[in-house]
Design a protein around this motif. Structure first.
Motif, PDB file in Angstrom:
ATOM      1  N   LEU A  45       0.845  -1.387   0.249  1.00  0.00           N
ATOM      2  CA  LEU A  45      -0.122  -0.024   0.007  1.00  0.00           C
ATOM      3  C   LEU A  45       0.730   1.146   0.617  1.00  0.00           C
ATOM      4  O   LEU A  45       1.737   1.138   0.328  1.00  0.00           O
ATOM      5  CB  LEU A  45      -1.128   0.130   1.055  1.00  0.00           C
ATOM      6  N   LYS A  46       0.816   2.159  -0.938  1.00  0.00           N
ATOM      7  CA  LYS A  46       1.447   3.540  -1.285  1.00  0.00           C
ATOM      8  C   LYS A  46       0.300   4.570  -1.246  1.00  0.00           C
ATOM      9  O   LYS A  46      -0.663   4.525  -1.249  1.00  0.00           O
ATOM     10  CB  LYS A  46       2.106   2.813  -2.701  1.00  0.00           C
ATOM     11  N   TYR A  47       0.962   5.445  -0.699  1.00  0.00           N
ATOM     12  CA  TYR A  47       0.340   6.809  -0.615  1.00  0.00           C
ATOM     13  C   TYR A  47       0.830   8.195  -1.968  1.00  0.00           C
ATOM     14  O   TYR A  47       2.033   8.321  -1.944  1.00  0.00           O
ATOM     15  CB  TYR A  47       0.206   7.764   0.634  1.00  0.00           C
ATOM     16  N   THR A  48       0.231   8.640  -2.546  1.00  0.00           N
ATOM     17  CA  THR A  48       0.633   9.879  -3.431  1.00  0.00           C
ATOM     18  C   THR A  48       0.129  11.090  -2.926  1.00  0.00           C
ATOM     19  O   THR A  48      -2.000  10.912  -3.206  1.00  0.00           O
ATOM     20  CB  THR A  48       1.156   9.840  -5.312  1.00  0.00           C
ATOM     21  N   LYS A  49       0.370  12.535  -3.053  1.00  0.00           N
ATOM     22  CA  LYS A  49      -0.625  13.365  -3.025  1.00  0.00           C
ATOM     23  C   LYS A  49      -1.268  14.320  -4.479  1.00  0.00           C
ATOM     24  O   LYS A  49      -0.364  13.920  -5.311  1.00  0.00           O
ATOM     25  CB  LYS A  49       0.425  14.710  -2.202  1.00  0.00           C
ATOM     26  N   VAL A  50      -2.506  14.504  -4.567  1.00  0.00           N
ATOM     27  CA  VAL A  50      -2.417  14.580  -5.953  1.00  0.00           C
ATOM     28  C   VAL A  50      -2.832  16.661  -5.753  1.00  0.00           C
ATOM     29  O   VAL A  50      -3.687  17.166  -4.290  1.00  0.00           O
ATOM     30  CB  VAL A  50      -3.913  14.280  -5.855  1.00  0.00           C
ATOM     31  N   THR A  51      -2.205  17.565  -6.326  1.00  0.00           N
ATOM     32  CA  THR A  51      -2.113  19.221  -5.573  1.00  0.00           C
ATOM     33  C   THR A  51      -2.891  19.592  -7.045  1.00  0.00           C
ATOM     34  O   THR A  51      -3.259  19.118  -8.214  1.00  0.00           O
ATOM     35  CB  THR A  51      -1.238  19.799  -5.554  1.00  0.00           C
ATOM     36  N   GLY A  52      -3.178  20.277  -7.115  1.00  0.00           N
ATOM     37  CA  GLY A  52      -4.701  21.412  -7.592  1.00  0.00           C
ATOM     38  C   GLY A  52      -5.811  20.986  -8.253  1.00  0.00           C
ATOM     39  O   GLY A  52      -6.122  21.335  -9.425  1.00  0.00           O
ATOM     40  N   ILE A  53      -6.629  20.801  -7.702  1.00  0.00           N
ATOM     41  CA  ILE A  53      -7.596  20.578  -7.525  1.00  0.00           C
ATOM     42  C   ILE A  53      -8.866  21.389  -7.789  1.00  0.00           C
ATOM     43  O   ILE A  53      -8.636  22.455  -7.062  1.00  0.00           O
ATOM     44  CB  ILE A  53      -8.519  19.427  -6.857  1.00  0.00           C
ATOM     45  N   LYS A  54      -9.494  21.261  -8.992  1.00  0.00           N
ATOM     46  CA  LYS A  54     -10.150  22.466  -9.863  1.00  0.00           C
ATOM     47  C   LYS A  54     -11.214  21.834  -8.788  1.00  0.00           C
ATOM     48  O   LYS A  54     -12.118  20.773  -9.763  1.00  0.00           O
ATOM     49  CB  LYS A  54      -9.437  22.506 -10.734  1.00  0.00           C
ATOM     50  N   GLU A  55     -11.788  23.449  -8.537  1.00  0.00           N
ATOM     51  CA  GLU A  55     -13.847  22.854  -8.539  1.00  0.00           C
ATOM     52  C   GLU A  55     -14.305  23.781  -9.346  1.00  0.00           C
ATOM     53  O   GLU A  55     -13.821  25.282 -10.066  1.00  0.00           O
ATOM     54  CB  GLU A  55     -13.967  23.678  -6.666  1.00  0.00           C
ATOM     55  N   LYS A  56     -15.724  22.864 -10.165  1.00  0.00           N
ATOM     56  CA  LYS A  56     -16.444  23.287 -11.323  1.00  0.00           C
ATOM     57  C   LYS A  56     -17.932  23.707 -10.761  1.00  0.00           C
ATOM     58  O   LYS A  56     -18.106  23.738  -8.769  1.00  0.00           O
ATOM     59  CB  LYS A  56     -16.813  21.629 -12.089  1.00  0.00           C
ATOM     60  N   GLN A  57     -18.984  23.766 -11.107  1.00  0.00           N
ATOM     61  CA  GLN A  57     -19.844  24.574 -11.041  1.00  0.00           C
ATOM     62  C   GLN A  57     -20.541  22.868 -10.679  1.00  0.00           C
ATOM     63  O   GLN A  57     -20.281  22.178 -11.002  1.00  0.00           O
ATOM     64  CB  GLN A  57     -20.694  24.833 -11.768  1.00  0.00           C
ATOM     65  N   PRO A  58     -21.657  23.478  -8.978  1.00  0.00           N
ATOM     66  CA  PRO A  58     -21.931  22.057  -8.731  1.00  0.00           C
ATOM     67  C   PRO A  58     -23.321  21.349 -10.318  1.00  0.00           C
ATOM     68  O   PRO A  58     -23.822  22.304 -10.771  1.00  0.00           O
ATOM     69  CB  PRO A  58     -22.920  23.075  -7.740  1.00  0.00           C
ATOM     70  N   LEU A  59     -23.215  20.343  -9.703  1.00  0.00           N
ATOM     71  CA  LEU A  59     -24.130  19.827 -10.803  1.00  0.00           C
ATOM     72  C   LEU A  59     -25.675  19.722  -9.910  1.00  0.00           C
ATOM     73  O   LEU A  59     -25.585  18.412  -8.539  1.00  0.00           O
ATOM     74  CB  LEU A  59     -23.949  18.559 -10.896  1.00  0.00           C
ATOM     75  N   LEU A  60     -26.120  19.997 -10.826  1.00  0.00           N
ATOM     76  CA  LEU A  60     -28.223  19.770  -9.802  1.00  0.00           C
ATOM     77  C   LEU A  60     -28.901  19.414 -10.724  1.00  0.00           C
ATOM     78  O   LEU A  60     -29.963  19.274 -11.900  1.00  0.00           O
ATOM     79  CB  LEU A  60     -28.938  21.658  -9.737  1.00  0.00           C
ATOM     80  N   TYR A  61     -28.562  18.267 -10.353  1.00  0.00           N
ATOM     81  CA  TYR A  61     -30.349  16.820 -11.202  1.00  0.00           C
ATOM     82  C   TYR A  61     -31.489  17.557 -11.034  1.00  0.00           C
ATOM     83  O   TYR A  61     -31.656  17.630  -9.481  1.00  0.00           O
ATOM     84  CB  TYR A  61     -29.787  15.315 -10.649  1.00  0.00           C
TER      85      TYR A  61
END
Length: 146
Positions: free
Chosen positions: A124-140
């Motif tokens: 089991l290994k781990y890596t960091k994800v950076t720079g996650i961009k947030e999109k507009q909410p999805l409304l069903y």
């Protein structure tokens, strides 16, 4: 002598607490693209709401890697791999009803960072994800009223 016992206890505590921390890998056998997250809100009463995370992943076909979980904004969720338009994506849906994770909080991540866990050759290994961009909410849309 009394202070010596306290010093030994503190040193032992420090040694054992370090071993439980996740070791973040800087070099991985796969490439991560630009990650995005998007809130979703169901239109029907029981459909729920939460956050969806989508990360493009380039993995060698012969690889024995398996994506496990993502730690993001105080919560953790399982990862599923999906192929969309010929590209591989690691996707996780975190319902708002899910409680916080002590493991995730201990990582002290920013709002645009996550930690991705995976297994490589059974480890089991781990890596960091950076720079996650947030999109507009999805409304069903909800069920039409008659």
């Amino acid at each position: 002598m009394k202070h010596f016992k306290y010093i030994i206890c503190i040193m032992l505590l420090g040694l054992f607490s370090c071993s439980s921390q996740k070791k973040i890998q800087t070099e991985t056998p796969f490439e991560l693209g630009s990650a995005t997250c998007q809130a979703y809100i169901g239109g029907m009463e029981n459909s729920g709401n939460g956050l969806s995370i989508k990360i493009p992943v380039t993995i060698d076909e012969a690889s024995t890697l398996e994506m496990k979980e993502i730690y993001f904004r105080g919560k953790q969720a399982s990862i599923t791999m999906e192929q969309i338009d010929g590209a591989n994506y690691a996707i996780a849906k975190i319902p708002n009803s899910k409680g916080g994770s002590a493991e995730t909080i201990a990582l002290a991540l920013e709002a645009t960072e996550a930690v991705l866990s995976y297994t490589e050759n059974g480890k089991l290994k781990y890596t960091k994800v950076t720079g996650i961009k947030e999109k507009q909410p999805l409304l069903y849309k909800g069920k039409p009223k008659n």
